[in-house]
Motif scaffolding. Sequence first.
Motif, PDB file in Angstrom:
ATOM      1  N   VAL A   1       0.022   5.637  -0.783  1.00 13.51           N
ATOM      2  CA  VAL A   1       1.080   5.047   0.049  1.00 13.51           C
ATOM      3  C   VAL A   1       0.513   3.885   0.857  1.00 13.51           C
ATOM      4  N   LEU A   2      -0.700   4.056   1.348  1.00 11.44           N
ATOM      5  CA  LEU A   2      -1.369   2.983   2.088  1.00 11.44           C
ATOM      6  C   LEU A   2      -1.560   1.760   1.195  1.00 11.44           C
ATOM      7  N   TYR A   3      -1.932   1.999  -0.061  1.00 12.21           N
ATOM      8  CA  TYR A   3      -2.135   0.897  -1.005  1.00 12.21           C
ATOM      9  C   TYR A   3      -0.816   0.175  -1.289  1.00 12.21           C
ATOM     10  N   LEU A   4       0.249   0.931  -1.443  1.00  9.32           N
ATOM     11  CA  LEU A   4       1.540   0.337  -1.783  1.00  9.32           C
ATOM     12  C   LEU A   4       2.133  -0.464  -0.631  1.00  9.32           C
ATOM     13  N   LEU A   5       1.935   0.008   0.610  1.00  6.61           N
ATOM     14  CA  LEU A   5       2.572  -0.633   1.764  1.00  6.61           C
ATOM     15  C   LEU A   5       1.642  -1.542   2.561  1.00  6.61           C
ATOM     16  N   GLY A   6       0.333  -1.371   2.404  1.00  3.35           N
ATOM     17  CA  GLY A   6      -0.615  -2.086   3.249  1.00  3.35           C
ATOM     18  C   GLY A   6      -0.743  -3.562   2.926  1.00  3.35           C
ATOM     19  N   VAL A   7      -1.369  -4.293   3.853  1.00  5.43           N
ATOM     20  CA  VAL A   7      -1.641  -5.718   3.636  1.00  5.43           C
ATOM     21  C   VAL A   7      -2.773  -5.845   2.619  1.00  5.43           C
ATOM     22  N   SER A   8      -3.031  -7.069   2.161  1.00 11.17           N
ATOM     23  CA  SER A   8      -3.976  -7.275   1.064  1.00 11.17           C
ATOM     24  C   SER A   8      -5.369  -6.738   1.378  1.00 11.17           C
ATOM     25  N   SER A   9      -5.831  -6.959   2.614  1.00 12.89           N
ATOM     26  CA  SER A   9      -7.183  -6.513   2.956  1.00 12.89           C
ATOM     27  C   SER A   9      -7.297  -4.997   2.949  1.00 12.89           C
ATOM     28  N   ILE A  10      -6.232  -4.306   3.346  1.00 11.69           N
ATOM     29  CA  ILE A  10      -6.282  -2.845   3.359  1.00 11.69           C
ATOM     30  C   ILE A  10      -6.148  -2.300   1.947  1.00 11.69           C
ATOM     31  N   ARG A  11      -5.470  -3.024   1.079  1.00 12.85           N
ATOM     32  CA  ARG A  11      -5.383  -2.586  -0.317  1.00 12.85           C
ATOM     33  C   ARG A  11      -6.738  -2.657  -0.994  1.00 12.85           C
ATOM     34  N   GLU A  12      -7.553  -3.641  -0.594  1.00 12.65           N
ATOM     35  CA  GLU A  12      -8.899  -3.733  -1.153  1.00 12.65           C
ATOM     36  C   GLU A  12      -9.761  -2.543  -0.748  1.00 12.65           C
ATOM     37  N   PHE A  13      -9.397  -1.905   0.344  1.00 13.47           N
ATOM     38  CA  PHE A  13     -10.089  -0.702   0.791  1.00 13.47           C
ATOM     39  C   PHE A  13      -9.513   0.534   0.101  1.00 13.47           C
ATOM     40  N   ALA A  14      -8.178   0.549  -0.070  1.00 11.75           N
ATOM     41  CA  ALA A  14      -7.506   1.730  -0.611  1.00 11.75           C
ATOM     42  C   ALA A  14      -7.753   1.916  -2.103  1.00 11.75           C
ATOM     43  N   LEU A  15      -7.832   0.822  -2.852  1.00  7.20           N
ATOM     44  CA  LEU A  15      -7.977   0.935  -4.310  1.00  7.20           C
ATOM     45  C   LEU A  15      -9.252   1.663  -4.725  1.00  7.20           C
ATOM     46  N   PRO A  16     -10.434   1.231  -4.274  1.00  9.15           N
ATOM     47  CA  PRO A  16     -11.641   1.986  -4.650  1.00  9.15           C
ATOM     48  C   PRO A  16     -11.655   3.400  -4.083  1.00  9.15           C
ATOM     49  N   LEU A  17     -10.974   3.610  -2.941  1.00  8.11           N
ATOM     50  CA  LEU A  17     -10.888   4.963  -2.404  1.00  8.11           C
ATOM     51  C   LEU A  17     -10.105   5.874  -3.350  1.00  8.11           C
ATOM     52  N   MET A  18      -9.031   5.352  -3.931  1.00  9.35           N
ATOM     53  CA  MET A  18      -8.263   6.149  -4.883  1.00  9.35           C
ATOM     54  C   MET A  18      -9.112   6.507  -6.096  1.00  9.35           C
ATOM     55  N   VAL A  19      -9.902   5.539  -6.546  1.00  4.98           N
ATOM     56  CA  VAL A  19     -10.822   5.808  -7.657  1.00  4.98           C
ATOM     57  C   VAL A  19     -11.833   6.878  -7.255  1.00  4.98           C
TER      58      VAL A  19
END
Length: 717
Positions: free
Chosen positions: A670-688
């Motif tokens: 949910v954080l990846y889907l709604l977050g700003v670009s910089s937070i998505r860069e953090f969320a994506l590898p976390l999901m992995v």
Amino acid sequence: MNMNKKKSLAVVIVAAVLTVLLGFTALVGWGPTGTGAARNIITGLDLSGGVSITYRAVGEEDPSSEDMKDTIYKLQQRVAGYSTEAQVYQEGSDRINIEIPGVSDANKILEELGKPGSLTFQLTDGTVVLEGTDVETAKAATSADEMGNTQNVVELVLTDEGSTKFATATTENIGKQIMIVYDGSTISAPVVQTAITGGTAQITGMANREEAESLASSIRIGSLALELEELRSNVVGAQLGEKAISTSVLAGAIGLLLVIIFMAIVYRVPGMVAGVSLLIYTGLELVCLNAFDLTLTLAGIAGIILSIGMAVDANVIIYARIREEIAQDKSVKAAIKIGFQKALSAILDGNITTLIAAAVLAYKGTGSIQGFAQTLSLGIVLSMFTALVVSRLLMNAVYALGVQDEKYYGRAKEVKPIDFVGKKKIFFVLSIVLILVGPAMMLMHKSSDGKVLNYSLEFMGGTSTTVTFNEDFSIEDLDAKVKPVVQEVTGDANIQMQKVTGGNQVVIKTRELSVEERNTMEDKLVSEFAVDSSLIATESISSTISGEMKNDAVSAVIIATIFMLLYIWFRFSDVRFATSAVMALIHDVLVVLACYAVLWISVGNTFIACMLTIVGYSINATIVIFDRIRENLKEKTKKQTIADVVNLSVTQTLTRSIYTTITTFIMVAVLYLLGVSSIREFALPLMVGILCGGYSSVCITGPLWYVMKTKIKGKQK
């Protein structure tokens, strides 16, 4: 109503009131107009801005790179007292920039930090016996005098070389004064009472705490390798807009709601109890961030959201145990009691192991590493409290109020053990392939881009361009209008922009630009925004993560891993459990590293936070399975082989592994889907990392321990 029901009703009412109060004081207070506890949480430069101070080295036209690095590292240690997220980096050849988040009074910081200048310890004839660089640390403290009264003192810790010098000087000058001279003025003249040979000393005679703090500050800042003078100071705005906070908080609220719904569907009444515990946990987390003055960054918000998902884990372990006990025809009341008891060791071992790592990181790490360790420790303690205390009280209270039918709790179904050990070769080969993808991609990037990973400004440094626009752009305007123009020149999305408060000046930080690119940037800004070219200035800046900080981080992780290994070895009385756990941990980190290489994700401060989060998540998941293997080994029959025990243990904990992975993944997705670009860069590898951690705990750790147990010493069973 009997006494037990009255007590239970009281517990439920208190929990409900606590949930509402914590939600109001924490979440309702969020935002620029809020008044609750969360409004007062110290936030980082990315969320709220702070003070930016630029110093220039004096006395030398071209200071050496060694002196600059030494001064930067010491300043990093100095300003960590204001915030673990404070940044210090080199600007140009002779300037050092300090950015301290969460404050808005530059003059106050300058006064408290002190004016960097020369510092010497001299005898009354002017003989210098100690240089400022011989002092490692200085701090205000209290101690008891000869009469037992409390007195304010300044405690000094000297370097090895300084210890030798001071031992000689104090031995030869007992009863005489040694003056502390700062910028040509004597700021203290203590009398030597005794020879000081241990490398530590105390300066007594302070009138009050303020005098001790002032003297300690002057000594600390005077021990720098270079003498500095203030060039300029500004109050800078947030690097990210209010949207970054609001979308992250919204993501957290949605993720939390989805997790509560999921838990209620899967675990029924216990799941709803878990939901209340999670709400209390979230409120306590935000209130404690304020109470302990911990700095919150955007990555920190993501960390809190992730910790909510991880906090579910303890509840899942407990409720799975309760269902197992009900399946063995225990009464619901007995199942609740035994379930909490049997889950205790796994919860404690998993969390204590992670807490050990956090403690080492907090002690050895610097900057964002230290800040991450502090918030991690807080999350671990609070999650254990809510799972083992709050959830237990609520479960017993709900039962006492009449919710006693088995159908409200569920019964574990008997499952046939899955042959994980028999498929170990497939799992091992798959893991090796996933790991080797990383080095392969790094070599490709090295040959094409010259870098093995997409290092950000924090790691590589770059160019700082200061521009005075004709209008007052908001952060959102800068992102929408200015950033695309800058990116057109740099060809890189790794751009940081900061507004200087009280004007139209903006600081744009990019990768290192060539002279031609700097000229192109200037032309673009002039043509697109009608900026006066004389109001554009560019300077090279160093990385905010210095070599020393990198070394501190690496050594902290190595030491933390060793301590985790020792703890698991001690608790499980078998070094093979510890070795398997650490190898699985390394496996997960390497797979996530491969993700950074394959997807070319920016490697910055959030990279460190991501890797450390994966370490904590991975070790916690592994401990749960090892705890069940240990338990089943005690009940092993003669007909069972070691492989049977491993397969049974992994299968018994499979539901827990899947559910914990799902709940944690939901929060970050949910954080990846709604977050700003910089937070998505953090969320994506976390999901992995979350998926990889779930895979390794189920498919790798058990079979790996089995191989070590039965093959290494040739004892096939």
